[in-house]
Design a protein around this motif. Structure first.
Motif, short mmCIF file in Angstrom:
data_model
loop_
_atom_site.label_atom_id
_atom_site.label_comp_id
_atom_site.label_asym_id
_atom_site.label_seq_id
_atom_site.Cartn_x
_atom_site.Cartn_y
_atom_site.Cartn_z
N MET A 1 0.85 -1.19 0.00
CA MET A 1 0.00 0.00 0.00
C MET A 1 0.88 1.24 0.00
N SER A 2 0.73 2.09 -0.98
CA SER A 2 1.52 3.32 -1.03
C SER A 2 0.90 4.39 -0.13
N THR A 3 1.75 5.12 0.55
CA THR A 3 1.27 6.16 1.46
C THR A 3 1.20 7.48 0.72
N PRO A 4 0.02 8.15 0.72
CA PRO A 4 -0.07 9.43 0.03
C PRO A 4 0.78 10.48 0.75
N SER A 5 1.24 11.46 0.01
CA SER A 5 2.01 12.53 0.63
C SER A 5 1.10 13.35 1.53
N LEU A 6 1.69 14.02 2.50
CA LEU A 6 0.91 14.86 3.40
C LEU A 6 0.23 15.98 2.62
N ALA A 7 0.95 16.54 1.66
CA ALA A 7 0.37 17.64 0.86
C ALA A 7 -0.87 17.17 0.12
N ARG A 8 -0.82 15.96 -0.42
CA ARG A 8 -1.98 15.46 -1.15
C ARG A 8 -3.12 15.13 -0.19
N ALA A 9 -2.78 14.59 0.99
CA ALA A 9 -3.81 14.22 1.97
C ALA A 9 -4.55 15.44 2.50
N LEU A 10 -3.88 16.60 2.55
CA LEU A 10 -4.49 17.80 3.11
C LEU A 10 -4.94 18.79 2.04
N ASP A 11 -4.72 18.47 0.79
CA ASP A 11 -5.06 19.39 -0.29
C ASP A 11 -6.57 19.68 -0.30
N GLY A 12 -6.90 20.96 -0.17
CA GLY A 12 -8.30 21.38 -0.24
C GLY A 12 -9.11 21.12 1.00
N VAL A 13 -8.51 20.60 2.07
CA VAL A 13 -9.25 20.28 3.29
C VAL A 13 -9.57 21.55 4.06
N ARG A 14 -10.85 21.68 4.47
CA ARG A 14 -11.27 22.82 5.28
C ARG A 14 -11.80 22.39 6.64
N LEU A 15 -12.23 21.13 6.75
CA LEU A 15 -12.71 20.64 8.04
C LEU A 15 -11.78 19.53 8.52
N HIS A 16 -11.09 19.78 9.62
CA HIS A 16 -10.18 18.82 10.22
C HIS A 16 -10.83 18.26 11.48
N ILE A 17 -11.17 16.99 11.47
CA ILE A 17 -11.83 16.34 12.60
C ILE A 17 -10.77 15.53 13.35
N VAL A 18 -10.59 15.85 14.63
CA VAL A 18 -9.52 15.23 15.41
C VAL A 18 -10.14 14.29 16.44
N THR A 19 -9.73 13.02 16.40
CA THR A 19 -10.23 12.02 17.34
C THR A 19 -9.06 11.21 17.87
N GLY A 20 -9.34 10.40 18.88
CA GLY A 20 -8.30 9.55 19.46
C GLY A 20 -8.84 8.90 20.72
N LYS A 21 -8.20 7.85 21.14
CA LYS A 21 -8.60 7.18 22.38
C LYS A 21 -8.44 8.14 23.55
N GLY A 22 -9.32 8.04 24.54
CA GLY A 22 -9.22 8.91 25.70
C GLY A 22 -7.84 8.85 26.33
N GLY A 23 -7.29 10.01 26.65
CA GLY A 23 -5.99 10.06 27.31
C GLY A 23 -4.79 10.23 26.40
N VAL A 24 -5.01 10.29 25.09
CA VAL A 24 -3.87 10.41 24.17
C VAL A 24 -3.51 11.87 23.88
N GLY A 25 -4.28 12.83 24.41
CA GLY A 25 -3.98 14.23 24.15
C GLY A 25 -4.71 14.79 22.94
N LYS A 26 -5.90 14.29 22.69
CA LYS A 26 -6.68 14.69 21.51
C LYS A 26 -6.93 16.20 21.47
N THR A 27 -7.35 16.78 22.59
CA THR A 27 -7.65 18.21 22.62
C THR A 27 -6.38 19.04 22.40
N THR A 28 -5.28 18.62 23.01
CA THR A 28 -4.01 19.33 22.81
C THR A 28 -3.59 19.30 21.35
N VAL A 29 -3.74 18.16 20.70
CA VAL A 29 -3.37 18.04 19.29
C VAL A 29 -4.30 18.88 18.42
N ALA A 30 -5.61 18.87 18.71
CA ALA A 30 -6.54 19.69 17.94
C ALA A 30 -6.18 21.16 18.05
#
Length: 337
Positions: A1-30
């Motif tokens: 499986m080829s990994t897309p570049s970060l630039a391609r993964a974020l191209d045109g994105v306007r809504l960034h939804i941040v999730t994670g297991k409780g305790g991983v620092g989700k709010t800090t990362v958001a």
């Protein structure tokens, strides 16, 4: 499986939804992601929906209400605003918008209708919460939706944890049995279209620990199967090895030789090199070597998901005293745009 570049993964994105297991620092990362985008001249809205006032605590401001509040004005021209979405307030706004209830809305609240819709009927609650995000993403400077320029260059959502993120986002399925027709159903469909659009992606926050990584892997599969785009995996609290890897290998293969070296080094700096001290240090080195090996394996598992991976360092003093800025700069340096 080829990994897309970060630039391609974020191209045109306007809504960034941040999730994670409780305790991983989700709010800090958001918050760090939102600040990174704002530092590049963008007008960014950071939204929370869990009522924990994580944004206000992170930026050391008074608790947020239902109005958007400016948190940071960046020297480069960007702005970061914050909003805490309350389900009850969103429902009252919704009733006024679609049904012009006015004072009748207050009567419904006294009768318990509002509590029913926001507590007993969780699907409706999620429609209300995501509906506010939908409105913010689509808001323009014109008199009608779609007219004029977008008010926000980017919206960052501090979303519920991975255990319920797919259900939270799949609002059409949530209200299918409650509202098959009508404005709630129509709004749910509009929200779902936005969330599945290429302008929206989910970022999954994890730690290099077994349970968070496994939950992140499960979330990638579930979100992808449900039709939601996954943008990146963000590994938080990355700790650099404190002992050279070559030395760890020698310690495992030739412990007597390393013990003598440790004893000699302690004596050279004026520390009493008792047998207990040397043995304790070697035991800690062994435990450290095991942790480094485990983290290496878990990092490979994260990479195997075929998504761009971002890494945020563990800060000795946490996010106080400018720590959020350090993390935001780290994201920018890795190519977040």
């Amino acid at each position: 499986m080829s990994t897309p570049s970060l630039a391609r993964a974020l191209d045109g994105v306007r809504l960034h939804i941040v999730t994670g297991k409780g305790g991983v620092g989700k709010t800090t990362v958001a918050a760090s992601l939102a600040l990174s985008l704002a530092s590049q001249g963008k007008r960014v809205l950071l939204v929370e929906v869990e009522g924990r006032q994580g944004i206000s605590q992170t930026f050391d401001v008074p608790p947020l209400g239902t109005d958007e509040v400016r948190l940071v004005t960046h020297a480069g021209g960007g702005e970061l605003w914050g909003l805490s979405v309350d389900a009850k307030a969103a429902l009252m706004e919704y009733l006024q918008m679609f049904y012009k209830l006015g004072r009748a809305g207050g009567a419904l609240e006294k009768m318990g209708v509002v509590d029913f819709a926001t507590t007993i009927a969780p699907g409706v609650r999620d429609v209300l919460l995501t509906g506010k995000v939908y409105e913010a993403v689509g808001r323009t400077t014109g008199n009608r939706r779609g007219q004029g320029a977008k008010v926000w260059d980017a919206v960052v959502l501090d979303a519920p944890p991975t255990g319920r993120i797919t259900r939270f986002l799949d609002v059409t399925a949530q209200v299918a049995d409650l509202a098959r027709i009508g404005p709630i159903h129509s709004q749910a469909e509009s929200i779902t279209r936005m969330l599945r659009h290429r302008e929206s992606v989910v970022h999954i926050v994890t730690l290099l620990e077994e349970m968070p990584v496994q939950e992140s892997v499960d979330a990638v599969a579930e979100l992808s199967a449900a039709g939601f785009g996954v943008g990146t995996v963000i590994v938080n609290l990355v700790r650099e090895p404190i002992v050279d890897e070559a030395l760890l290998e020698v310690a495992a293969a030739e412990p007597d030789r390393v013990a003598e070296q440790v004893r000699s080094d302690l004596v050279s700096v004026g520390v009493k090199a008792s047998k207990a001290t040397v043995t304790g240090l070697l035991s800690q080195a062994h435990d450290h070597a095991e942790r480094v090996a485990l983290e290496r394996d878990l990092a490979a598992e994260v990479e195997a998901q075929g998504l761009p991976t971002l890494r945020l360092p563990a800060l000795p003093t946490g996010v106080e005293d400018g720590g959020i800025t350090v993390l935001a700069d780290a994201l920018t340096a890795q190519g977040v745009r």
